[in-house]
Design a protein around this motif. Structure first.
Motif, mmCIF file in Angstrom:
data_model
loop_
_atom_site.group_PDB
_atom_site.id
_atom_site.type_symbol
_atom_site.label_atom_id
_atom_site.label_comp_id
_atom_site.label_asym_id
_atom_site.label_seq_id
_atom_site.Cartn_x
_atom_site.Cartn_y
_atom_site.Cartn_z
ATOM 1 N N ARG A 66 -22.578 -21.927 -12.991
ATOM 2 C CA ARG A 66 -22.928 -23.351 -13.001
ATOM 3 C C ARG A 66 -22.169 -24.112 -11.912
ATOM 4 O O ARG A 66 -22.734 -24.985 -11.240
ATOM 5 C CB ARG A 66 -22.630 -23.942 -14.377
ATOM 6 N N GLU A 67 -20.898 -23.775 -11.715
ATOM 7 C CA GLU A 67 -20.118 -24.430 -10.665
ATOM 8 C C GLU A 67 -20.699 -24.118 -9.285
ATOM 9 O O GLU A 67 -20.754 -24.992 -8.406
ATOM 10 C CB GLU A 67 -18.653 -23.975 -10.731
ATOM 11 N N LEU A 68 -21.130 -22.890 -9.071
ATOM 12 C CA LEU A 68 -21.722 -22.509 -7.789
ATOM 13 C C LEU A 68 -22.997 -23.298 -7.537
ATOM 14 O O LEU A 68 -23.243 -23.759 -6.410
ATOM 15 C CB LEU A 68 -22.019 -21.006 -7.774
ATOM 16 N N ALA A 69 -23.797 -23.494 -8.572
ATOM 17 C CA ALA A 69 -25.030 -24.275 -8.425
ATOM 18 C C ALA A 69 -24.725 -25.747 -8.183
ATOM 19 O O ALA A 69 -25.359 -26.389 -7.344
ATOM 20 C CB ALA A 69 -25.900 -24.101 -9.672
ATOM 21 N N GLU A 70 -23.740 -26.296 -8.905
ATOM 22 C CA GLU A 70 -23.441 -27.723 -8.801
ATOM 23 C C GLU A 70 -22.724 -28.087 -7.511
ATOM 24 O O GLU A 70 -22.868 -29.197 -7.006
ATOM 25 C CB GLU A 70 -22.584 -28.158 -9.993
ATOM 26 N N GLU A 71 -21.959 -27.163 -6.941
ATOM 27 C CA GLU A 71 -21.168 -27.484 -5.759
ATOM 28 C C GLU A 71 -21.763 -26.964 -4.458
ATOM 29 O O GLU A 71 -21.541 -27.547 -3.392
ATOM 30 C CB GLU A 71 -19.746 -26.946 -5.919
ATOM 31 N N ILE A 72 -22.529 -25.873 -4.537
ATOM 32 C CA ILE A 72 -23.124 -25.287 -3.327
ATOM 33 C C ILE A 72 -24.636 -25.416 -3.330
ATOM 34 O O ILE A 72 -25.275 -25.463 -2.274
ATOM 35 C CB ILE A 72 -22.715 -23.803 -3.181
ATOM 36 N N GLY A 73 -25.246 -25.478 -4.517
ATOM 37 C CA GLY A 73 -26.701 -25.531 -4.595
ATOM 38 C C GLY A 73 -27.340 -24.160 -4.663
ATOM 39 O O GLY A 73 -28.552 -24.031 -4.486
ATOM 40 N N LEU A 74 -26.532 -23.141 -4.937
ATOM 41 C CA LEU A 74 -27.041 -21.772 -5.012
ATOM 42 C C LEU A 74 -27.147 -21.361 -6.470
ATOM 43 O O LEU A 74 -26.146 -21.313 -7.188
ATOM 44 C CB LEU A 74 -26.102 -20.821 -4.268
ATOM 45 N N ASP A 75 -28.357 -21.062 -6.921
ATOM 46 C CA ASP A 75 -28.585 -20.649 -8.306
ATOM 47 C C ASP A 75 -28.580 -19.128 -8.407
ATOM 48 O O ASP A 75 -29.414 -18.456 -7.797
ATOM 49 C CB ASP A 75 -29.920 -21.197 -8.815
ATOM 50 N N LEU A 76 -27.645 -18.609 -9.188
ATOM 51 C CA LEU A 76 -27.553 -17.175 -9.423
ATOM 52 C C LEU A 76 -27.449 -16.902 -10.919
ATOM 53 O O LEU A 76 -26.787 -17.661 -11.641
ATOM 54 C CB LEU A 76 -26.310 -16.582 -8.747
ATOM 55 N N PRO A 77 -28.078 -15.844 -11.416
ATOM 56 C CA PRO A 77 -27.852 -15.461 -12.813
ATOM 57 C C PRO A 77 -26.375 -15.136 -13.018
ATOM 58 O O PRO A 77 -25.754 -14.492 -12.161
ATOM 59 C CB PRO A 77 -28.730 -14.208 -12.982
ATOM 60 N N HIS A 78 -25.812 -15.594 -14.130
ATOM 61 C CA HIS A 78 -24.377 -15.379 -14.322
ATOM 62 C C HIS A 78 -24.027 -13.902 -14.402
ATOM 63 O O HIS A 78 -22.893 -13.508 -14.092
ATOM 64 C CB HIS A 78 -23.885 -16.123 -15.570
ATOM 65 N N ARG A 79 -24.998 -13.069 -14.777
ATOM 66 C CA ARG A 79 -24.726 -11.637 -14.870
ATOM 67 C C ARG A 79 -24.611 -10.985 -13.491
ATOM 68 O O ARG A 79 -24.200 -9.824 -13.382
ATOM 69 C CB ARG A 79 -25.795 -10.945 -15.707
ATOM 70 N N ASP A 80 -24.970 -11.713 -12.452
ATOM 71 C CA ASP A 80 -24.774 -11.204 -11.092
ATOM 72 C C ASP A 80 -23.333 -11.379 -10.621
ATOM 73 O O ASP A 80 -22.955 -10.860 -9.561
ATOM 74 C CB ASP A 80 -25.707 -11.926 -10.108
ATOM 75 N N LEU A 81 -22.541 -12.114 -11.387
ATOM 76 C CA LEU A 81 -21.139 -12.340 -11.024
ATOM 77 C C LEU A 81 -20.258 -11.339 -11.761
ATOM 78 O O LEU A 81 -20.435 -11.111 -12.956
ATOM 79 C CB LEU A 81 -20.715 -13.758 -11.396
ATOM 80 N N GLU A 82 -19.320 -10.760 -11.036
ATOM 81 C CA GLU A 82 -18.391 -9.820 -11.672
ATOM 82 C C GLU A 82 -16.974 -10.376 -11.591
ATOM 83 O O GLU A 82 -16.584 -10.979 -10.583
ATOM 84 C CB GLU A 82 -18.451 -8.445 -11.024
ATOM 85 N N LEU A 83 -16.211 -10.208 -12.666
ATOM 86 C CA LEU A 83 -14.823 -10.653 -12.677
ATOM 87 C C LEU A 83 -14.053 -9.858 -11.639
ATOM 88 O O LEU A 83 -14.013 -8.626 -11.673
ATOM 89 C CB LEU A 83 -14.214 -10.467 -14.066
ATOM 90 N N TRP A 84 -13.467 -10.568 -10.707
ATOM 91 C CA TRP A 84 -12.854 -9.952 -9.527
ATOM 92 C C TRP A 84 -11.329 -9.965 -9.609
ATOM 93 O O TRP A 84 -10.671 -8.991 -9.276
ATOM 94 C CB TRP A 84 -13.338 -10.715 -8.300
ATOM 95 N N ALA A 85 -10.775 -11.077 -10.049
ATOM 96 C CA ALA A 85 -9.318 -11.208 -10.109
ATOM 97 C C ALA A 85 -8.949 -12.330 -11.065
ATOM 98 O O ALA A 85 -9.746 -13.220 -11.352
ATOM 99 C CB ALA A 85 -8.747 -11.499 -8.724
ATOM 100 N N VAL A 86 -7.717 -12.283 -11.546
ATOM 101 C CA VAL A 86 -7.144 -13.354 -12.358
ATOM 102 C C VAL A 86 -5.831 -13.765 -11.702
ATOM 103 O O VAL A 86 -5.041 -12.900 -11.293
ATOM 104 C CB VAL A 86 -6.895 -12.898 -13.811
ATOM 105 N N THR A 87 -5.605 -15.070 -11.574
ATOM 106 C CA THR A 87 -4.357 -15.551 -10.976
ATOM 107 C C THR A 87 -3.634 -16.483 -11.932
ATOM 108 O O THR A 87 -4.239 -17.114 -12.793
ATOM 109 C CB THR A 87 -4.613 -16.312 -9.654
ATOM 110 N N ARG A 88 -2.322 -16.552 -11.741
ATOM 111 C CA ARG A 88 -1.500 -17.557 -12.425
ATOM 112 C C ARG A 88 -0.710 -18.272 -11.337
ATOM 113 O O ARG A 88 0.070 -17.663 -10.612
ATOM 114 C CB ARG A 88 -0.550 -16.916 -13.433
ATOM 115 N N GLY A 89 -0.947 -19.580 -11.190
ATOM 116 C CA GLY A 89 -0.351 -20.309 -10.089
ATOM 117 C C GLY A 89 0.408 -21.534 -10.525
ATOM 118 O O GLY A 89 1.135 -21.503 -11.531
ATOM 119 N N ASN A 90 0.242 -22.646 -9.790
ATOM 120 C CA ASN A 90 0.961 -23.887 -10.070
ATOM 121 C C ASN A 90 0.831 -24.287 -11.537
ATOM 122 O O ASN A 90 -0.257 -24.259 -12.103
ATOM 123 C CB ASN A 90 0.409 -25.020 -9.198
ATOM 124 N N TRP A 91 1.967 -24.678 -12.126
ATOM 125 C CA TRP A 91 2.027 -25.099 -13.532
ATOM 126 C C TRP A 91 1.633 -23.983 -14.495
ATOM 127 O O TRP A 91 1.414 -24.223 -15.669
ATOM 128 C CB TRP A 91 1.123 -26.318 -13.785
#
Length: 254
Positions: free
Chosen positions: A151-176
Motif C-alpha cells: 500500500r505504501e508503494l502504491a501511495e508514494e510511487i503509484g506502483l500497484d503490486l500484489p503484496h505476495r510479490d514482496l518478500e521480507l528482505w531485512a529487519v533493522t533496529r535504528g534510531n530510538w
C-alpha cells in the motif's frame, strides 16, 4: 519523529520467520501524559498537517530461535512518540515501520525525498511508512506487514503490486530502537517507476494534495547516498550496502 539520538546506530537482522504478539501499552504517569500533550501541541502548532493517527509501538524484541524473531507490540498514537524527546518524562516507544526496496533493471535502488508537509521533511528514504494497528478481527503478522508495504508503494510511487510479490528482505533496529521491516519488490524498469511517480504526483496536485515524496531518485550503492543532497533515513546506508551485496551475487532468482 524528525529528532534523533546523538549517536545513531543501526542493527541489521536476517529473519526467516516472524511472530508478532500484542501487549498492553505503557502506563503513563500524570506528569508524562501532560508532557506528551504539551509537546504534541507544540509540534502541531509548528506543523498543522500532523495527525495524531494510530501507530504500532514495539514493546519487546526477542528470538525464539536463530531464524525466528518475536516482536511484542502495542497500540498507540503518534503523540506517544514525541514523548521520547522529553528529557524528564521520556518512555521507550520504538515505532514499527515498513519499507520497500524497489530495484531497477540496471541494478539501482529507488529512493524518494519526503515532502515539506511530512514529519520527515527533506529526508531521503525508501518508500514506506509507520505501521497502523489492525482493525476489527484482523491480526498483525508478516502477511499484514507485506500488505502495508504494498500500500505504501502504491501511495508514494503509484506502483500497484500484489503484496505476495514482496518478500521480507531485512529487519533493522535504528534510531530510538525503531524496528523496520524491509521488503524487496520484483525488478522494474527505471522509466516505469519515473512515469508511475509522475502520474501519481500529477493526480495528487490536481486534487489539491501534496505528494508524500516530492522527488525520487536512484542509487547504486552506499557511495551514491551523499549525492542525494539531503538528510537520509538511518537505515538507508545499511540497506544500500545490502543491495550492493545482493547485486554482486550470481543471478538465479530475484
Amino acid at each position: 519523529m524528525t529528532d534523533s539520538p546523538s549517536t545513531p546506530a543501526v542493527d541489521l537482522f536476517g529473519v526467516r520467520r516472524l511472530h508478532l504478539v500484542e501487549t498492553a501499552p505503557p502506563e503513563l504517569t500524570d506528569a508524562q501524559r501532560a508532557a506528551m500533550n504539551r509537546r504534541w501541541e507544540e509540534m502541531t502548532s509548528a506543523n498543522p498537517t500532523l495527525f495524531d493517527g494510530p501507530v504500532v509501538v514495539c514493546t519487546g524484541l526477542e528470538w525464539k530461535d536463530s531464524e525466528t524473531m518475536v516482536l511484542s507490540w502495542c497500540r498507540a498514537t503518534y503523540r506517544l512518540l514525541v514523548l521520547r524527546l522529553d528529557p524528564d518524562h521520556a518512555v521507550p516507544a520504538p515505532s514499527v515501520f515498513v519499507s520497500v526496496a524497489q530495484p531497477t533493471r540496471d541494478g539501482r535502488l529507488l529512493v524518494g525525498r519526503m515532502a515539506a508537509s511530512t514529519v520527515g521533511s527533506g529526508r531521503w528514504q525508501l518508500p514506506g511508512g509507520t505501521i497502523e494497528p489492525p482493525t476489527g478481527d484482523g491480526g498483525l503478522d508478516a502477511d499484514a506487514l507485506a500488505r502495508h508495504a504494498a500500500r505504501e508503494l502504491a501511495e508514494e510511487i503509484g506502483l500497484d503490486l500484489p503484496h505476495r510479490d514482496l518478500e521480507l528482505w531485512a529487519v533493522t533496529r535504528g534510531n530510538w530502537g525503531n524496528i523496520g521491516f524491509h521488503f524487496r519488490a520484483p525488478v522494474q524498469a527505471a522509466d516505469t517507476l519515473k512515469d508511475a511517480h509522475a502520474a501519481l504526483a500529477s493526480r495528487e496536485i490536481e486534487q489539491g494534495r501534496i505528494p508524500e515524496l516530492d522527488r525520487i531518485g536512484f542509487i547504486r550503492s552506499e557511495a551514491d547516498i551523499a549525492g542525494l543532497g539531503g538528510p537520509t533515513a538511518d537505515f538507508l546506508p545499511v540497506l544500500a550496502a545490502l543491495h550492493t551485496k545482493a547485486a554482486a551475487r550470481p543471478t538465479g532468482g530475484r
